[in-house]
Write an enzyme that holds these catalytic residues in place. Structure first.
Site, PDB file in Angstrom:
ATOM      1  N   ARG A 211       0.974  -1.127   0.004  1.00 22.45           N
ATOM      2  CA  ARG A 211      -0.129   0.027  -0.089  1.00 22.45           C
ATOM      3  C   ARG A 211       0.914   1.346   0.000  1.00 22.45           C
ATOM      4  O   ARG A 211       2.203   0.988   0.197  1.00 22.45           O
ATOM      5  CB  ARG A 211      -0.966   0.068   1.257  1.00 22.45           C
ATOM      6  CG  ARG A 211      -0.127   0.037   2.612  1.00 22.45           C
ATOM      7  CD  ARG A 211      -1.014   0.069   3.777  1.00 22.45           C
ATOM      8  NE  ARG A 211      -0.372   0.626   4.916  1.00 22.45           N
ATOM      9  CZ  ARG A 211      -0.497   0.003   6.171  1.00 22.45           C
ATOM     10  NH1 ARG A 211      -1.495  -0.804   6.444  1.00 22.45           N
ATOM     11  NH2 ARG A 211       0.196   0.554   7.141  1.00 22.45           N
ATOM     12  N   ASP A 255       7.908 -10.644   8.035  1.00 23.03           N
ATOM     13  CA  ASP A 255       8.263  -9.306   9.002  1.00 23.03           C
ATOM     14  C   ASP A 255       9.634  -9.275   9.018  1.00 23.03           C
ATOM     15  O   ASP A 255      10.563  -9.956   9.215  1.00 23.03           O
ATOM     16  CB  ASP A 255       7.567  -9.756  10.286  1.00 23.03           C
ATOM     17  CG  ASP A 255       8.129  -8.691  11.194  1.00 23.03           C
ATOM     18  OD1 ASP A 255       8.867  -7.829  11.213  1.00 23.03           O
ATOM     19  OD2 ASP A 255       7.260  -8.585  12.288  1.00 23.03           O
ATOM     20  N   ASN A 282      11.534   0.316   1.614  1.00 19.42           N
ATOM     21  CA  ASN A 282      10.306   1.243   1.928  1.00 19.42           C
ATOM     22  C   ASN A 282       9.523   1.006   3.365  1.00 19.42           C
ATOM     23  O   ASN A 282       9.269   1.812   3.994  1.00 19.42           O
ATOM     24  CB  ASN A 282       9.479   1.138   0.586  1.00 19.42           C
ATOM     25  CG  ASN A 282       8.220   1.711   0.988  1.00 19.42           C
ATOM     26  OD1 ASN A 282       8.193   3.155   1.134  1.00 19.42           O
ATOM     27  ND2 ASN A 282       7.055   0.989   1.283  1.00 19.42           N
ATOM     28  N   GLY A 284       8.115   0.728   6.706  1.00 19.60           N
ATOM     29  CA  GLY A 284       8.543   1.894   7.867  1.00 19.60           C
ATOM     30  C   GLY A 284       7.277   2.099   8.632  1.00 19.60           C
ATOM     31  O   GLY A 284       6.186   1.858   8.278  1.00 19.60           O
ATOM     32  N   LYS A 289       5.231   9.392  20.395  1.00 21.89           N
ATOM     33  CA  LYS A 289       5.089   9.560  21.737  1.00 21.89           C
ATOM     34  C   LYS A 289       6.156  10.823  21.978  1.00 21.89           C
ATOM     35  O   LYS A 289       7.256  10.638  21.520  1.00 21.89           O
ATOM     36  CB  LYS A 289       5.210   8.546  22.586  1.00 21.89           C
ATOM     37  CG  LYS A 289       4.238   7.698  22.763  1.00 21.89           C
ATOM     38  CD  LYS A 289       3.071   8.231  23.736  1.00 21.89           C
ATOM     39  CE  LYS A 289       1.706   7.455  23.926  1.00 21.89           C
ATOM     40  NZ  LYS A 289       0.631   8.178  24.274  1.00 21.89           N
ATOM     41  N   LEU A 291       9.109  12.279  24.369  1.00 19.66           N
ATOM     42  CA  LEU A 291      10.208  11.290  24.753  1.00 19.66           C
ATOM     43  C   LEU A 291       9.907  11.031  26.398  1.00 19.66           C
ATOM     44  O   LEU A 291      10.140   9.893  26.536  1.00 19.66           O
ATOM     45  CB  LEU A 291      11.634  12.079  24.576  1.00 19.66           C
ATOM     46  CG  LEU A 291      12.727  11.435  25.141  1.00 19.66           C
ATOM     47  CD1 LEU A 291      13.079  10.119  24.408  1.00 19.66           C
ATOM     48  CD2 LEU A 291      14.122  12.386  25.077  1.00 19.66           C
ATOM     49  N   TYR A 347      11.280   7.954  15.413  1.00 17.55           N
ATOM     50  CA  TYR A 347      11.179   7.812  14.254  1.00 17.55           C
ATOM     51  C   TYR A 347      12.406   8.714  13.660  1.00 17.55           C
ATOM     52  O   TYR A 347      13.148   8.320  12.632  1.00 17.55           O
ATOM     53  CB  TYR A 347       9.611   8.241  13.742  1.00 17.55           C
ATOM     54  CG  TYR A 347       9.437   8.277  12.173  1.00 17.55           C
ATOM     55  CD1 TYR A 347       9.006   7.350  11.839  1.00 17.55           C
ATOM     56  CD2 TYR A 347       9.366   9.423  11.387  1.00 17.55           C
ATOM     57  CE1 TYR A 347       9.018   7.216  10.240  1.00 17.55           C
ATOM     58  CE2 TYR A 347       9.390   9.565  10.203  1.00 17.55           C
ATOM     59  CZ  TYR A 347       8.949   8.366   9.661  1.00 17.55           C
ATOM     60  OH  TYR A 347       8.746   8.506   8.200  1.00 17.55           O
ATOM     61  N   LYS A 351      15.337   7.245  10.977  1.00 20.52           N
ATOM     62  CA  LYS A 351      15.482   7.979   9.696  1.00 20.52           C
ATOM     63  C   LYS A 351      16.761   8.602   9.532  1.00 20.52           C
ATOM     64  O   LYS A 351      17.376   8.773   8.506  1.00 20.52           O
ATOM     65  CB  LYS A 351      14.438   8.769   9.390  1.00 20.52           C
ATOM     66  CG  LYS A 351      13.178   8.031   9.260  1.00 20.52           C
ATOM     67  CD  LYS A 351      13.134   7.055   8.230  1.00 20.52           C
ATOM     68  CE  LYS A 351      11.453   6.355   7.971  1.00 20.52           C
ATOM     69  NZ  LYS A 351      11.571   5.174   6.875  1.00 20.52           N
ATOM     70  N   THR A 382      -0.919  10.143   1.733  1.00 18.95           N
ATOM     71  CA  THR A 382      -1.398   8.784   2.017  1.00 18.95           C
ATOM     72  C   THR A 382      -2.162   8.406   3.150  1.00 18.95           C
ATOM     73  O   THR A 382      -2.680   9.489   3.536  1.00 18.95           O
ATOM     74  CB  THR A 382       0.191   8.032   2.466  1.00 18.95           C
ATOM     75  OG1 THR A 382       0.627   8.547   3.754  1.00 18.95           O
ATOM     76  CG2 THR A 382       1.275   8.092   1.233  1.00 18.95           C
TER      77      THR A 382
HETATM   78  P1  NAD Z   1       2.481   2.718   5.036  1.00 18.93           P
HETATM   79  O1  NAD Z   1       1.992   2.543   6.411  1.00 18.93           O
HETATM   80  O2  NAD Z   1       1.059   2.899   4.126  1.00 18.93           O
HETATM   81  O3  NAD Z   1       3.068   1.662   4.367  1.00 18.93           O
HETATM   82  C1  NAD Z   1       4.474   1.101   5.081  1.00 18.93           C
HETATM   83  C2  NAD Z   1       4.305  -0.229   4.833  1.00 18.93           C
HETATM   84  O4  NAD Z   1       5.397  -0.948   5.232  1.00 18.93           O
HETATM   85  C3  NAD Z   1       3.026  -1.118   5.038  1.00 18.93           C
HETATM   86  O5  NAD Z   1       2.528  -1.895   4.069  1.00 18.93           O
HETATM   87  C4  NAD Z   1       3.482  -2.141   6.312  1.00 18.93           C
HETATM   88  O6  NAD Z   1       2.640  -3.282   6.170  1.00 18.93           O
HETATM   89  C5  NAD Z   1       4.809  -2.278   5.759  1.00 18.93           C
HETATM   90  N1  NAD Z   1       5.724  -2.691   6.983  1.00 18.93           N
HETATM   91  C6  NAD Z   1       5.847  -2.095   8.129  1.00 18.93           C
HETATM   92  N2  NAD Z   1       6.603  -3.060   9.061  1.00 18.93           N
HETATM   93  C7  NAD Z   1       6.813  -3.991   8.588  1.00 18.93           C
HETATM   94  C8  NAD Z   1       7.895  -5.064   8.760  1.00 18.93           C
HETATM   95  N3  NAD Z   1       8.189  -5.277  10.032  1.00 18.93           N
HETATM   96  N4  NAD Z   1       7.945  -6.198   7.704  1.00 18.93           N
HETATM   97  C9  NAD Z   1       7.597  -5.950   6.503  1.00 18.93           C
HETATM   98  N5  NAD Z   1       6.665  -4.706   6.009  1.00 18.93           N
HETATM   99  C10 NAD Z   1       6.499  -3.738   7.160  1.00 18.93           C
HETATM  100  O7  NAD Z   1       3.150   4.056   5.152  1.00 18.93           O
HETATM  101  P2  NAD Z   1       3.726   5.026   3.936  1.00 18.93           P
HETATM  102  O8  NAD Z   1       3.209   6.375   4.039  1.00 18.93           O
HETATM  103  O9  NAD Z   1       3.427   4.313   2.360  1.00 18.93           O
HETATM  104  O10 NAD Z   1       5.406   5.227   4.019  1.00 18.93           O
HETATM  105  C11 NAD Z   1       6.177   4.284   3.417  1.00 18.93           C
HETATM  106  C12 NAD Z   1       7.702   4.676   3.667  1.00 18.93           C
HETATM  107  O11 NAD Z   1       7.733   6.244   3.549  1.00 18.93           O
HETATM  108  C13 NAD Z   1       8.018   4.629   5.491  1.00 18.93           C
HETATM  109  O12 NAD Z   1       9.504   4.196   5.500  1.00 18.93           O
HETATM  110  C14 NAD Z   1       7.870   5.903   5.918  1.00 18.93           C
HETATM  111  O13 NAD Z   1       8.406   6.140   7.067  1.00 18.93           O
HETATM  112  C15 NAD Z   1       8.249   6.774   4.973  1.00 18.93           C
HETATM  113  N6  NAD Z   1       7.654   8.180   4.793  1.00 18.93           N
HETATM  114  C16 NAD Z   1       6.386   8.444   4.637  1.00 18.93           C
HETATM  115  C17 NAD Z   1       6.109   9.731   4.453  1.00 18.93           C
HETATM  116  C18 NAD Z   1       4.591  10.219   4.441  1.00 18.93           C
HETATM  117  O14 NAD Z   1       4.263  11.392   4.150  1.00 18.93           O
HETATM  118  N7  NAD Z   1       3.784   9.243   4.165  1.00 18.93           N
HETATM  119  C19 NAD Z   1       6.944  10.743   4.977  1.00 18.93           C
HETATM  120  C20 NAD Z   1       8.094  10.390   4.976  1.00 18.93           C
HETATM  121  C21 NAD Z   1       8.502   9.222   4.829  1.00 18.93           C
END
Ligand code: NAD
Length: 441
Positions: A211, A255, A282, A284, A289, A291, A347, A351, A382
């Protein structure tokens, strides 16, 4: 899809109201459509005397059949500043951009090319080349109309590596990338490519592919010709399968924090594909929370998913010699890892660690003719960001030079540029996909 406010100010009445009241006026950004031209309009190229990138720029523009005719307006301005040897010569920038910057069309581009300051031959040249950063970041803030400004430092001897990066920055693929400083070094021979299918025949692993941003990355790499192996946690198997199979790819559940996950992934890639060409880390999570209220579980889960597992998977792929020649590893960091964010010590730590990981692995991968880079997304529309409370979400969305959030495709296109076989000279970079966010700028 544009958010509601963007839709409102892009109709004639809304536009008038926003202008008169001084509200942000996000414009609809051009995005790449397969088969479309590299640049939808004229390009004006200039150079300071003695520049060394003129031929490389002309070749890219000629190969892409870019319109070079003089006109009233331009879609992109490209300036080779490598000839600038001293602070006084920085006036060459003003002389080129001052009469032309207001002629840049909507969703346009200003691109400056320089020499990495550490490669300058004299203190005066080093000062001048470092000064380009301040220039480009200010142009990004002035340029408006959904246009962007970026700086590319090309190391001496790496002139032949420019094409993939210049093409990316000129095209609508870089819609939400602004005020970035990209460094290109010598990445060895550059393959001849079909620019519409640069990843044809390549195997690409994408974690968190079911997703959000991960699904967009999978779709974009598949569009560029790759066979995508999507990975996600077992509870999301159905979604993952639907995404992967819809793209003609395959899938694998794990996982990534599990002790045996790196081995399982390595074995799968070896058995099914004999190795891997593109790895996109990707997956994440956030567990926010402040600190003072941060428990061990929240802290450790975020560190494990977002950074520790990347290192473990990389090591398993390296040890198993599964990264094919010219492999591309791309990590997903965040502007929280650059600027910090209240409520996200875990986080932001993870990162920022991703950036350290890119620094640590870049020389190692270069030895194997491979690269590692990271994207650092800002506010991306998203499901995750849709859940943020309204006022915080609006602030996140508007506090950037483009006055709007980015789309998952913007992150995906940036990753596709890193993943290209022609991007061998792009190693160890962290590129923000944030519309020049005011955070950490
Ligand atoms: P999301 O939560 O929609 O998707 C993250 C995906 O990672 C999910 O499908 C989840 O199941 C998978 N995942 C989580 N833990 C896992 C594990 N232990 N093993 C395997 N898969 C796992 O989030 P997103 O918004 O699509 O974010 C994707 C990446 O972009 C992440 O690394 C997030 O930190 C980074 N990011 C997002 C934004 C934003 O604005 N959405 C901004 C900066 C960075």
């Amino acid at each position: 899809m544009a958010d509601r406010y963007s839709q409102l100010v892009n109709n004639p009445i809304g536009k008038l109201v926003a202008k008169n009241v001084g509200l942000p006026q996000p414009v609809s950004l051009d995005r790449y459509q397969p088969g479309g031209p590299l640049v939808k309009g004229r390009v004006l190229a200039g150079a300071a005397p003695g520049g060394r990138l003129g031929d490389a720029v002309e070749k890219v523009l000629a190969d892409a059949n870019v319109d070079r005719a003089d006109g009233e307006t331009y879609k992109a301005l490209v300036f080779d500043a490598t000839g600038i040897q001293s602070p006084a010569q920085l006036d060459e920038l003003r002389a080129f951009f001052s009469p032309t910057i207001r002629q840049v069309e909507r969703s346009g581009r200003a691109i400056v090319l320089g020499t990495p300051p550490q490669d300058a031959k004299t203190p005066a040249e080093r000062i001048a080349q470092r000064a380009l950063e301040g220039f480009v970041r200010s142009v990004g803030k002035e340029i408006r109309k959904g246009s962007t400004a970026n700086l590319v430092y090309v190391a001496p001897g790496a002139e032949g590596q420019l094409a993939s990066t210049l093409r990316f920055l000129l095209s609508p693929r870089s819609a939400y990338v602004s005020a970035q400083v990209i460094r290109i070094g010598d990445g060895g021979p550059v393959p001849t490519l079909d620019w519409e299918q640069p990843l044809a025949g390549k195997i690409a692993l994408v974690t968190g592919a079911s997703r959000g941003i991960g699904a967009a990355i999978a779709a974009t790499l598949a569009r560029d010709g790759a066979h995508v192996v999507g990975l996600d946690v077992p509870p999301l198997a159905d979604d993952l399968k639907a995404v992967a199979e819809g793209l003609g790819g395959s899938w694998l559940t794990a996982d990534i924090t599990a002790a045996d996950a790196p081995k399982l992934i390595a074995e799968h890639l070896k058995r099914e594909h004999g190795g891997v060409d593109v790895v996109v880390h990707n997956a994440g999570i956030t567990r926010d929370k402040t600190l003072g209220r941060m428990d061990e579980e929240r802290w450790n889960s975020v560190i494990q998913v977002n950074v520790a597992s990347i290192q473990r998977i990389n090591d398993a792929l390296l040890e198993g010699k599964l990264l094919n020649d010219g492999a591309r590893v791309v990590c997903v960091s965040s502007i929280s890892g650059i600027a910090g964010n209240a409520g996200q010590t875990n986080y932001a730590t993870s990162k920022a660690g991703v950036i350290g990981l890119v620094d640590a692995y870049a020389p190692l991968l270069a030895e194997r003719k491979a690269t590692i880079n990271a994207v650092a997304p800002g506010f991306i529309e998203t499901q995750m960001t849709a859940k943020i409370p309204f006022a915080t979400r609006e602030a996140g969305r508007r506090l950037n030079s483009l006055s709007q959030g980015g789309l998952p495709i913007d992150v995906a296109e940036t990753i596709a540029w890193f993943a290209s076989p022609a991007s061998g000279g792009v190693n160890g970079n962290v590129v923000r996909v944030c519309g020049q966010s005011l955070l950490g700028a």
